[in-house]
Enzyme design. Structure first.
Site, PDB file in Angstrom:
ATOM      1  N   HIS A  12       0.790  -1.103  -0.259  1.00  0.00           N
ATOM      2  CA  HIS A  12       0.173   0.343   0.141  1.00  0.00           C
ATOM      3  C   HIS A  12       0.846   1.213  -0.305  1.00  0.00           C
ATOM      4  O   HIS A  12       0.089   2.335   0.110  1.00  0.00           O
ATOM      5  CB  HIS A  12      -0.673  -0.068   1.321  1.00  0.00           C
ATOM      6  CG  HIS A  12      -0.860   0.388   2.802  1.00  0.00           C
ATOM      7  ND1 HIS A  12      -0.769  -0.479   4.013  1.00  0.00           N
ATOM      8  CD2 HIS A  12       0.877   1.104   3.147  1.00  0.00           C
ATOM      9  CE1 HIS A  12      -0.143   0.210   4.541  1.00  0.00           C
ATOM     10  NE2 HIS A  12       0.738   0.797   4.272  1.00  0.00           N
ATOM     11  N   HIS A  59      -2.525   4.651   9.999  1.00  0.00           N
ATOM     12  CA  HIS A  59      -0.948   5.130  10.556  1.00  0.00           C
ATOM     13  C   HIS A  59      -0.835   6.076  11.660  1.00  0.00           C
ATOM     14  O   HIS A  59      -0.150   7.534  10.838  1.00  0.00           O
ATOM     15  CB  HIS A  59      -0.415   5.599   8.702  1.00  0.00           C
ATOM     16  CG  HIS A  59       0.168   4.044   8.225  1.00  0.00           C
ATOM     17  ND1 HIS A  59      -0.674   3.712   7.144  1.00  0.00           N
ATOM     18  CD2 HIS A  59       0.748   3.452   7.260  1.00  0.00           C
ATOM     19  CE1 HIS A  59      -0.748   2.606   6.598  1.00  0.00           C
ATOM     20  NE2 HIS A  59       0.811   2.345   6.905  1.00  0.00           N
ATOM     21  N   HIS A 197       9.455  -4.184   4.540  1.00  0.00           N
ATOM     22  CA  HIS A 197      10.644  -2.288   4.873  1.00  0.00           C
ATOM     23  C   HIS A 197      10.262  -2.242   6.116  1.00  0.00           C
ATOM     24  O   HIS A 197      10.024  -2.469   7.179  1.00  0.00           O
ATOM     25  CB  HIS A 197       9.198  -2.065   3.700  1.00  0.00           C
ATOM     26  CG  HIS A 197       8.260  -1.300   4.050  1.00  0.00           C
ATOM     27  ND1 HIS A 197       7.194  -2.444   4.449  1.00  0.00           N
ATOM     28  CD2 HIS A 197       7.394  -0.390   4.538  1.00  0.00           C
ATOM     29  CE1 HIS A 197       6.348  -2.008   4.283  1.00  0.00           C
ATOM     30  NE2 HIS A 197       5.805  -0.730   4.839  1.00  0.00           N
ATOM     31  N   GLU A 244       3.382  -5.056   8.544  1.00  0.00           N
ATOM     32  CA  GLU A 244       1.964  -5.140   7.986  1.00  0.00           C
ATOM     33  C   GLU A 244       1.370  -6.610   7.685  1.00  0.00           C
ATOM     34  O   GLU A 244       0.122  -6.298   7.233  1.00  0.00           O
ATOM     35  CB  GLU A 244       2.202  -4.715   7.404  1.00  0.00           C
ATOM     36  CG  GLU A 244       2.416  -3.287   8.016  1.00  0.00           C
ATOM     37  CD  GLU A 244       2.339  -1.864   6.964  1.00  0.00           C
ATOM     38  OE1 GLU A 244       2.587  -0.285   7.014  1.00  0.00           O
ATOM     39  OE2 GLU A 244       2.630  -1.876   5.043  1.00  0.00           O
TER      40      GLU A 244
HETATM   41  C1  DHB Z   1       6.279   3.531   3.195  1.00  0.00           C
HETATM   42  C2  DHB Z   1       5.351   1.946   2.773  1.00  0.00           C
HETATM   43  C3  DHB Z   1       4.684   2.764   3.784  1.00  0.00           C
HETATM   44  O1  DHB Z   1       3.827   1.241   3.838  1.00  0.00           O
HETATM   45  C4  DHB Z   1       4.045   3.359   4.606  1.00  0.00           C
HETATM   46  O2  DHB Z   1       3.223   3.209   4.749  1.00  0.00           O
HETATM   47  C5  DHB Z   1       4.775   4.461   4.610  1.00  0.00           C
HETATM   48  C6  DHB Z   1       5.790   4.713   4.331  1.00  0.00           C
HETATM   49  C7  DHB Z   1       7.051   4.247   2.521  1.00  0.00           C
HETATM   50  O3  DHB Z   1       8.011   2.606   1.683  1.00  0.00           O
HETATM   51  O4  DHB Z   1       7.693   5.103   2.326  1.00  0.00           O
HETATM   52 FE    FE Z   2       2.704   1.428   6.016  1.00  0.00          FE
END
Ligand code: DHB
Ligand code: FE
Length: 290
Positions: A12, A59, A197, A244
């Site tokens: 997302h 978030h 991530h 997540e």
């Molecule tokens: C990013 C990814 C995310 O899932 C998020 O909530 C905020 C930022 C990113 O890749 O920058």
């Molecule tokens: Fe996220």
């Protein structure tokens, strides 16, 4: 009776929303990301659901540290795209399905899962980016998403967060709830967020292709075993925001082969993996009931 006919899984990344909203989707960097969803947009048209049950995480947009529901179901008639600091995304209002949402809340709570009932909530990139990826960019004026959406928010931002095992069992309970709704609705369930991530600290930028692809393999082939993976493995292998991915287990748990009736395994209609989009590995799957 209502039926779950498919599940969809997708990352997302907020920058995907920004790229779409600013018309950058033809740029080479973004073309590679959006290319993975060409099939999916056509598939959504060919397999249009009556309702999407969309598992996502907020978030710190609708919820702050003041209140942190572990699982929250949206029972409202509509939800506005949230302002996350740069103005709200220019995408349509999300229309809810209060009747089915209330029924699922009733059934799942009686089935021993504690849900927070949400009658008002703005929805952030966690919900609107998956919709844009799957449905294409729908301007706010021309605009409507193809069907009502039931937002289902999971806390994966502030520890303690729910285990994969609990998420999987919740998915099973959601299937029982949908199947006891007395209207012939075609329901898709989406699990969103991930893949690997990490946005902060010394390991910021972490991506783990091998672990991500193994997660996709196991989500398809051995979801109950995958649901036993402890939090620490997500954080260690997929980064702090890789957690997540537990939300994908809610959608997977709602498929027929995970139910007590032990139905047929779903068919993989589409699979896509791409690195990077912003700081994130993008993963995407569409599973159809057989
Ligand atoms: C990013 C990814 C995310 O899932 C998020 O909530 C905020 C930022 C990113 O890749 O920058
Ligand atoms: Fe996220």
């Amino acid at each position: 009776m209502a039926r779950i006919t498919a599940s969809v899984y997708t990352s997302h990344v907020p920058a995907i929303g920004a790229a779409l909203d600013l018309g950058k989707n033809e740029e080479p960097y973004w073309k590679k990301v959006f290319g993975g969803y060409d099939f999916s947009k056509q598939w959504m048209k060919d397999n249009k659901p009556d309702v999407v049950f969309l598992v996502f995480n907020d978030h710190a947009t609708a919820f702050s540290l003041e209140m942190i529901p572990t699982f929250a179901i949206g029972t409202a008639a509509e939800y506005q795209p949230a302002d996350e600091g740069y103005g709200a995304r220019p995408v349509p209002t999300v229309i809810g399905h209060p009747e089915l949402a209330s029924h699922i809340a009733q059934s799942v709570i009686q089935d021993d899962f504690d849900l927070t009932i949400v009658n008002r909530m703005d929805v952030d990139h966690g919900l609107t980016v998956p919709l844009s990826l799957m449905c294409g960019q729908q301007g706010p004026k021309d605009g409507a998403w193809p069907c009502p959406v039931i937002p289902f928010a999971v806390n994966v931002v502030q520890y303690p967060v729910p285990s994969g095992r609990r998420c999987f069992a919740l998915g099973q309970a959601i299937r029982r709830a949908v199947e006891s709704f007395d209207e012939p609705l075609n329901v898709h369930i989406w699990g969103t967020g991930g893949m690997s991530h990490q946005l902060q600290g010394p390991r910021a930028g972490l991506i783990n292709r091998e672990w991500d692809n193994r997660f996709l393999d196991r989500l398809i082939d051995e979801p109950a075993a995958l649901a036993q993976v402890p939090h620490i493995e997500y954080v260690r292998e997929a980064g702090s925001e890789g957690i997540e991915l537990v939300m994908w287990l809610i959608a997977r748990g709602a498929m027929a082969d995970c139910s007590s009736a032990a139905g047929a395994k779903p068919r993989v209609a589409h699979r896509f993996y791409h690195v990077p989009a912003s700081n994130t590995a993008v993963g995407h799957l569409i599973l159809e009931e057989n």
